[in-house]
Design an enzyme around this catalytic site. Structure first.
Site, PDB file in Angstrom:
ATOM      1  N   LYS A  96       0.849  -1.257   0.128  1.00  0.00           N
ATOM      2  CA  LYS A  96       0.092  -0.033   0.041  1.00  0.00           C
ATOM      3  C   LYS A  96       0.762   1.165   0.010  1.00  0.00           C
ATOM      4  O   LYS A  96       1.397   1.556   1.125  1.00  0.00           O
ATOM      5  CB  LYS A  96      -1.123   0.048   1.259  1.00  0.00           C
ATOM      6  CG  LYS A  96      -1.991   1.188   1.055  1.00  0.00           C
ATOM      7  CD  LYS A  96      -2.507   1.753   2.124  1.00  0.00           C
ATOM      8  CE  LYS A  96      -1.544   2.750   2.856  1.00  0.00           C
ATOM      9  NZ  LYS A  96      -1.389   3.986   1.907  1.00  0.00           N
ATOM     10  N   GLU A 116      11.018   1.274   9.355  1.00  0.00           N
ATOM     11  CA  GLU A 116      11.876   2.483   8.974  1.00  0.00           C
ATOM     12  C   GLU A 116      11.268   4.002   9.209  1.00  0.00           C
ATOM     13  O   GLU A 116      10.469   4.178   8.714  1.00  0.00           O
ATOM     14  CB  GLU A 116      12.238   2.278   7.654  1.00  0.00           C
ATOM     15  CG  GLU A 116      13.074   0.958   7.432  1.00  0.00           C
ATOM     16  CD  GLU A 116      14.181   0.806   7.945  1.00  0.00           C
ATOM     17  OE1 GLU A 116      14.926   1.960   8.175  1.00  0.00           O
ATOM     18  OE2 GLU A 116      14.717  -0.442   8.232  1.00  0.00           O
ATOM     19  N   CYS A 168      14.624  10.884   4.855  1.00  0.00           N
ATOM     20  CA  CYS A 168      14.709  10.277   6.385  1.00  0.00           C
ATOM     21  C   CYS A 168      16.234  10.492   6.858  1.00  0.00           C
ATOM     22  O   CYS A 168      16.383  10.859   8.051  1.00  0.00           O
ATOM     23  CB  CYS A 168      14.216   8.788   6.334  1.00  0.00           C
ATOM     24  SG  CYS A 168      15.036   7.786   5.240  1.00  0.00           S
ATOM     25  N   GLU A 219      11.918  16.540  13.091  1.00  0.00           N
ATOM     26  CA  GLU A 219      12.380  16.208  11.779  1.00  0.00           C
ATOM     27  C   GLU A 219      11.426  17.152  11.020  1.00  0.00           C
ATOM     28  O   GLU A 219      10.322  17.201  10.919  1.00  0.00           O
ATOM     29  CB  GLU A 219      11.931  14.814  11.391  1.00  0.00           C
ATOM     30  CG  GLU A 219      12.429  14.316   9.978  1.00  0.00           C
ATOM     31  CD  GLU A 219      11.736  12.889   9.527  1.00  0.00           C
ATOM     32  OE1 GLU A 219      10.714  12.549  10.094  1.00  0.00           O
ATOM     33  OE2 GLU A 219      12.530  12.254   8.897  1.00  0.00           O
TER      34      GLU A 219
HETATM   35  P1  NAD Z   1       3.266   8.688   7.017  1.00  0.00           P
HETATM   36  O1  NAD Z   1       3.598   7.972   8.354  1.00  0.00           O
HETATM   37  O2  NAD Z   1       2.290   9.713   7.287  1.00  0.00           O
HETATM   38  O3  NAD Z   1       3.024   7.620   6.143  1.00  0.00           O
HETATM   39  C1  NAD Z   1       3.521   6.641   5.395  1.00  0.00           C
HETATM   40  C2  NAD Z   1       2.691   5.519   5.192  1.00  0.00           C
HETATM   41  O4  NAD Z   1       1.761   4.833   6.050  1.00  0.00           O
HETATM   42  C3  NAD Z   1       1.551   5.953   3.986  1.00  0.00           C
HETATM   43  O5  NAD Z   1       1.418   5.068   2.991  1.00  0.00           O
HETATM   44  C4  NAD Z   1       0.308   6.329   4.863  1.00  0.00           C
HETATM   45  O6  NAD Z   1      -0.812   6.323   3.995  1.00  0.00           O
HETATM   46  C5  NAD Z   1       0.525   5.127   5.856  1.00  0.00           C
HETATM   47  N1  NAD Z   1      -0.242   5.516   6.924  1.00  0.00           N
HETATM   48  C6  NAD Z   1      -0.557   6.663   7.716  1.00  0.00           C
HETATM   49  N2  NAD Z   1      -1.362   6.376   8.700  1.00  0.00           N
HETATM   50  C7  NAD Z   1      -1.556   5.152   8.870  1.00  0.00           C
HETATM   51  C8  NAD Z   1      -2.155   4.122   9.911  1.00  0.00           C
HETATM   52  N3  NAD Z   1      -2.758   4.404  10.774  1.00  0.00           N
HETATM   53  N4  NAD Z   1      -2.178   2.861   9.726  1.00  0.00           N
HETATM   54  C9  NAD Z   1      -1.392   2.151   8.545  1.00  0.00           C
HETATM   55  N5  NAD Z   1      -0.861   3.026   7.633  1.00  0.00           N
HETATM   56  C10 NAD Z   1      -0.894   4.267   7.660  1.00  0.00           C
HETATM   57  O7  NAD Z   1       4.673   9.195   6.566  1.00  0.00           O
HETATM   58  P2  NAD Z   1       4.752  10.173   5.069  1.00  0.00           P
HETATM   59  O8  NAD Z   1       4.481  11.545   5.586  1.00  0.00           O
HETATM   60  O9  NAD Z   1       4.355   9.346   4.024  1.00  0.00           O
HETATM   61  O10 NAD Z   1       6.442   9.925   5.232  1.00  0.00           O
HETATM   62  C11 NAD Z   1       7.443  10.654   5.693  1.00  0.00           C
HETATM   63  C12 NAD Z   1       8.004  10.089   6.986  1.00  0.00           C
HETATM   64  O11 NAD Z   1       8.603   8.836   6.641  1.00  0.00           O
HETATM   65  C13 NAD Z   1       8.887  10.857   7.568  1.00  0.00           C
HETATM   66  O12 NAD Z   1       8.878  10.789   9.062  1.00  0.00           O
HETATM   67  C14 NAD Z   1      10.429  10.127   7.044  1.00  0.00           C
HETATM   68  O13 NAD Z   1      11.388  10.317   8.078  1.00  0.00           O
HETATM   69  C15 NAD Z   1       9.919   8.742   7.049  1.00  0.00           C
HETATM   70  N6  NAD Z   1      10.480   7.955   6.419  1.00  0.00           N
HETATM   71  C16 NAD Z   1      11.536   7.026   6.960  1.00  0.00           C
HETATM   72  C17 NAD Z   1      12.635   6.162   5.977  1.00  0.00           C
HETATM   73  C18 NAD Z   1      13.398   5.359   6.609  1.00  0.00           C
HETATM   74  O14 NAD Z   1      13.964   4.531   5.927  1.00  0.00           O
HETATM   75  N7  NAD Z   1      13.728   5.378   8.059  1.00  0.00           N
HETATM   76  C19 NAD Z   1      12.425   6.566   4.745  1.00  0.00           C
HETATM   77  C20 NAD Z   1      11.534   7.430   4.235  1.00  0.00           C
HETATM   78  C21 NAD Z   1      10.584   8.196   5.069  1.00  0.00           C
END
Ligand code: NAD
Length: 467
Positions: A169, A244, A278, A375
């Site tokens: 997803k 992650e 990230c 962040e």
């Molecule tokens: P997010 O947590 O809002 O969303 C990530 C994913 O989770 C999306 O597909 C979203 O639809 C889904 N999601 C959101 N709420 C959910 C829930 N309650 N249950 C299940 N799925 C849910 O993050 P974002 O805004 O898309 O991405 C940015 C964040 O991702 C930043 O904090 C960044 O640091 C982190 N990130 C980490 C890495 C890593 O490898 N450590 C890599 C890239 C991004």
């Protein structure tokens, strides 16, 4: 670019859900298409498809699974320019970065894991026991928008090689890269149900998928906030959890090192992809008596940065992915000003169509300020001074995060400092990263590791048979 279809049972399927969301181009603010929010019926069907395919996929020889994954890699290479165009359009990632990094890194990492998997012991003898490693079952792969191809690759490559089936997803801000990847997987001819993809938001589709009784592994990349909430869901049926999460990574410049390199290494992670990375090295630590020289190096470096249309070949910084994210970044910039940090470069929204923010650098930052602790996920660098190397290490480790880091300085001393940093990856001077080494975070930056065999380890159950 309208696609309301989902991919499961080895083919494109009409969604049961009629709930759709617009997808915008962040450069033009125009709607480029719509994406469906899969409902519970859709999720149930995709998970059932993955569950039905699991046993026979898990029973294939590892080399047979690797052949299929290799076909996906070949498909990515063949359709790379299409993938690049889609990422520019829906994410705003610059053409140079989309080509050199977004797409290329997926090829390199897949290739690296495919080479490594030949050395992985799926079965070994320990005294009178045969120890077997095999897939868990269905893996729910939940991915963010910032690296829309590679975040999926980093999950499906190890999960499939280990013998699992997947339901992906992707984030709703960047669904088209993921749907194009599903086309590539379809062309690779995997057995029906091994790879499945559903689109949808996090609060409904993601929530239901990660709570599903027939999901054995939740593999999530995204914010620390959502990552924490997944513990609760995982405990319901004792699911394996791979996380992650976010970062606020340090770059430490040591006296006697190459200051221009330290600034470049740090700044580039905040400029490429608009700092939506990230592992961005968003806190630059310099000796107090080198601050004035650092300011000059930074100003010189930022002079020639082109911000603009990500389609243009010489653009380095494009738009932030969405209006909401842009507003979040601008709020952090205002917060930095309120807390008394000084803007050295940028600091404002750019007055043009699209979600553009000036690349921004703050100096006179204390490590306990909000802009040094949280962040920002935008093109914002903070410079923090230190008196001694011990203090630099202490400040660098004073964070809830521990994802990445960099040290620029005399090599032996830089390596000693790296040993003391509480982060999962550390770059010394201009070292290159091998895609076979692990990637992942200490502390609230995550659980588990991606890439190479370290990634595969997170997706195997282990069984001992005593004879
Ligand atoms: P997010 O947590 O809002 O969303 C990530 C994913 O989770 C999306 O597909 C979203 O639809 C889904 N999601 C959101 N709420 C959910 C829930 N309650 N249950 C299940 N799925 C849910 O993050 P974002 O805004 O898309 O991405 C940015 C964040 O991702 C930043 O904090 C960044 O640091 C982190 N990130 C980490 C890495 C890593 O490898 N450590 C890599 C890239 C991004």
């Amino acid at each position: 670019m309208t696609k309301h279809t989902l991919y499961y049972n080895g083919s494109w399927q009409d969604a049961h859900s009629t709930d759709v969301e617009d997808v915008l181009n962040p450069t033009t603010e125009e709607v480029i298409g719509q994406v469906v929010n899969a409902d519970q019926t859709d999720v149930d069907k995709a998970v059932a498809s993955a569950k039905a395919a699991f046993d026979s996929w898990n029973e294939l020889k590892p080399s047979e699974r690797a052949d299929y994954v290799n076909k996906i890699l070949q498909g990515i290479t063949k359709r790379k320019s299409e993938l690049v165009d889609v990422m520019i359009k829906e994410l705003g990632s610059s053409r140079q970065f989309s080509e050199s990094t977004q797409a290329a890194i997926s090829e390199q990492e897949m290739q690296g894991t495919l080479e490594e998997i030949e050395n992985f012991s799926f079965e070994e003898e320990v005294d009178n026991a045969t120890v077997i490693k095999e897939g868990y079952g269905v893996v729910a792969c939940i991915t963010p928008w910032n690296y829309p191809l590679n975040q999926i690759q980093r999950k499906i490559t190890p999960a499939l090689l280990a013998g699992n089936t997947v339901v992906v997803k992707p984030a709703n801000l960047t669904p088209y890269t993921a749907l194009l990847l599903a086309e590539i997987v379809d062309e690779a001819g995997l057995p029906d149900g091994v790879f499945n993809l559903i689109t949808g938001n996090g609060s409904d589709t993601g929530d239901y998928l990660t709570s599903h009784d027939d999901v054995s592994v939740i593999s999530f990349t995204g914010s620390t906030q959502v990552g924490k909430s997944l513990y609760e869901k995982a405990q319901k049926t004792v699911k394996q959890l791979v996380l992650e999460l976010g970062g606020k990574s340090p770059m430490i410049y040591l006296k006697g090192g190459d200051l221009e390199l330290a600034v470049k290494n740090s700044a580039d992670t905040l400029l490429h992809n608009q700092g939506q990375t990230c592992s961005a090295l968003s806190r630059l630590f310099v000796p107090k008596d080198e601050l004035e020289r650092t300011k000059k190096v930074i100003k010189d470096y930022y002079t020639d940065i082109k911000v603009g249309d990500p389609n243009e070949a010489d653009t380095m910084v494009g738009p932030i992915v969405s209006k909401e994210q842009m507003e979040r970044v601008l709020e952090y910039i205002e917060k930095g000003k309120e807390e008394g940090a000084e803007v050295l470069v940028g600091g404002n929204k750019i007055d043009r169509t699209g979600y553009f923010v000036e690349p921004t650098v703050f100096v006179h930052v204390d490590n306990d300020m909000t802009i040094a602790q949280e962040e920002i996920f935008g093109p914002v660098l903070v410079v923090i001074t230190y008196d001694s190397v011990e203090e630099a290490i202490e400040l660098a480790n004073d964070s809830i995060y521990g994802l990445s880091g960099g040290v620029v300085g005399p090599t032996d001393e830089a390596i000693q400092v790296a040993h003391k940093l509480k982060t999962g990856n550390i770059m010394i001077n201009d070292a290159e990263e091998t895609p076979k080494a692990p990637f992942g975070g200490y502390k609230q930056s995550g659980l588990g590791r991606e890439n190479g065999l370290y990634g595969v380890e997170d997706y195997v159950e282990i069984k001992a048979i005593f004879k």
